[in-house]
Enzyme design. Structure first.
Site, PDB file in Angstrom:
ATOM      1  N   LYS A   1     -25.145 -46.817 -54.207  1.00 33.36           N
ATOM      2  CA  LYS A   1     -25.060 -48.253 -54.499  1.00 33.36           C
ATOM      3  C   LYS A   1     -23.840 -48.842 -53.777  1.00 33.36           C
ATOM      4  O   LYS A   1     -22.998 -48.082 -53.262  1.00 33.36           O
ATOM      5  CB  LYS A   1     -24.991 -48.478 -56.009  1.00 33.36           C
TER       6      LYS A   1
ATOM      7  N   TYR B   1       6.032 -62.631 -46.944  1.00 32.54           N
ATOM      8  CA  TYR B   1       5.882 -63.761 -47.870  1.00 32.54           C
ATOM      9  C   TYR B   1       6.632 -63.491 -49.162  1.00 32.54           C
ATOM     10  O   TYR B   1       6.543 -62.399 -49.728  1.00 32.54           O
ATOM     11  CB  TYR B   1       4.412 -63.988 -48.212  1.00 32.54           C
TER      12      TYR B   1
END
Ligand SMILES: *Cc1c(COP(=O)(O)O)cnc(C)c1O
Length: 358
Positions: free
Chosen positions: A35, A255
């Site tokens: 899956k 950042y």
């Protein structure tokens, strides 16, 4: 030059891991769970490498369609079964087995007037409280399914574990006990074990095991990496350094300036970030393999880039290979730093990353 970020899928590792699972559960057939695009490794690629599996488990009918289109003729099981009337015809056309877990699906089957029999796996809820009929109702649902003319009478009885990765928890033995009590006297093969069930609970191997993560070399077991469990990583996520520089003591990196250099140091900038699926939640100190040395990340991961510590790596320069995880650095170490599971990292590689097969 194109962006260096790439995910190499090691098909030999997939085959090795399947062998390991067969060694652990020698009496069981193996449903390879593919899956989420083969846990992010690429559905068709994984299925071709794992042709030795006895069946494939998918979460969506579209995935079953892709497997058939790729020429795979193994048994396929739709793990959450049909959810609308048209699904029944498609299951039949594609020759896909359906997991039946809810009364609404019995209605779909009862309304079906197709010719060839559908193969069904009856899913029981033995304590996870996700999908499945209440274990006490097993006999009644089993009888209803067997009475339907369009259902193949060889029904596989299955359940799923909530805590099989906790090898000392009583939860799994309790689920096994409930399953056995509910299915006593019912005809049909049994299927209980996910990867951790294969590794930790031999009494739950039964007729069919359903490993997912272990095939890809991923560990669901806390504190243990795939290699610790005898598995090989099926993916290496790699890139290169695209900048190298010196920074002064007191310089803040990235950042938010969350990493501040305590002394002058050399740093590298690697061309990988959360836009590739590298977890933004992995803070400073996350292990990163640069060349052949495991160093650490510095500051926040940005969309395309991340900074790494090059102190002690005088050879590292622009172009030096960087491995985010895979061969040489277990993905579990990165997952732990990011507060997640290796499974989530594998599934989260984004579409811009180039996939290579070796
Ligand atoms: C995902 C899934 C598996 C595989 O679980 P892993 O932990 O990846 O081995 C097995 N059975 C069912 C029903 C699943 O949904």
């Amino acid at each position: 030059m194109s962006r260096a970020t790439s995910a190499t899928v090691h098909t030999d590792a997939l085959r090795h891991n399947l062998q390991q699972i067969r060694r652990q559960a020698p009496g069981s057939r193996v449903m390879a769970v593919v899956k989420a695009d083969g846990y992010g490794h690429g559905l068709e690629r994984v299925a071709r490498a794992l042709q030795g599996a006895d069946a494939f488990g998918v979460a969506a009918l579209a995935d079953a369609e892709r497997l058939r289109a790729a020429g795979l003729s193994q048994r396929i099981v739709l793990l959450s079964g049909p959810d609308e009337p048209d699904d029944i015809g498609l299951l039949r056309r594609l020759q896909v087995d359906a997991v039946i877990h809810h009364p609404s699906q019995l209605e779909l089957l009862a309304a079906d007037s197709g010719q060839s029999p559908l193969r069904v796996w009856l899913k029981l809820d033995t304590g996870m409280h996700r999908l499945g009929f209440a274990a006490e109702d097993a006999g009644e649902v089993h009888a209803r399914l067997r009475a339907l003319p369009t259902v193949d009478p060889d029904i596989v009885l299955m359940s799923h574990f909530a805590r099989s990765d906790e090898f000392d928890s009583p939860a799994t033995p309790e689920q096994i006990r409930r399953f056995d009590a509910a299915t006593a006297g019912l005809a049909g093969e049994h299927s209980l074990s996910n990867s951790a069930g294969v590794l930790g609970w031999p009494q739950a191997h039964r007729h069919w095991v359903r490993p997912g993560g272990a095939l890809y070399g991923l560990s669901a077991v806390e504190g243990r990496s795939g290699p610790d469990l005898g598995l090989e990583p099926a993916m290496t996520l790699s890139t290169r350094l695209i900048s190298v520089k010196r920074i002064e003591a007191g310089a803040a990196v990235g950042y938010g300036g969350t990493f501040v250099a305590e002394r002058p140091m050399r740093i590298g900038i690697a061309a990988i970030g959360y836009g590739d699926g590298y977890p933004r939640h992995a803070g400073s100190g996350t292990p990163v393999l640069v060349g052949d040395v495991i160093t650490r990340s510095l500051g926040r991961v940005s969309m395309d880039l991340m900074a790494v510590d090059l102190d002690g790596l005088p050879e590292a320069d622009v172009g030096t290979p960087v491995i985010a995880w895979g061969r040489g650095l277990a993905v579990e170490r990165v997952a732990e730093a990011a507060g997640t599971l290796s499974y989530e990292l594998a599934c989260g590689i984004t579409r811009r990353v180039r996939f290579i097969e070796d």
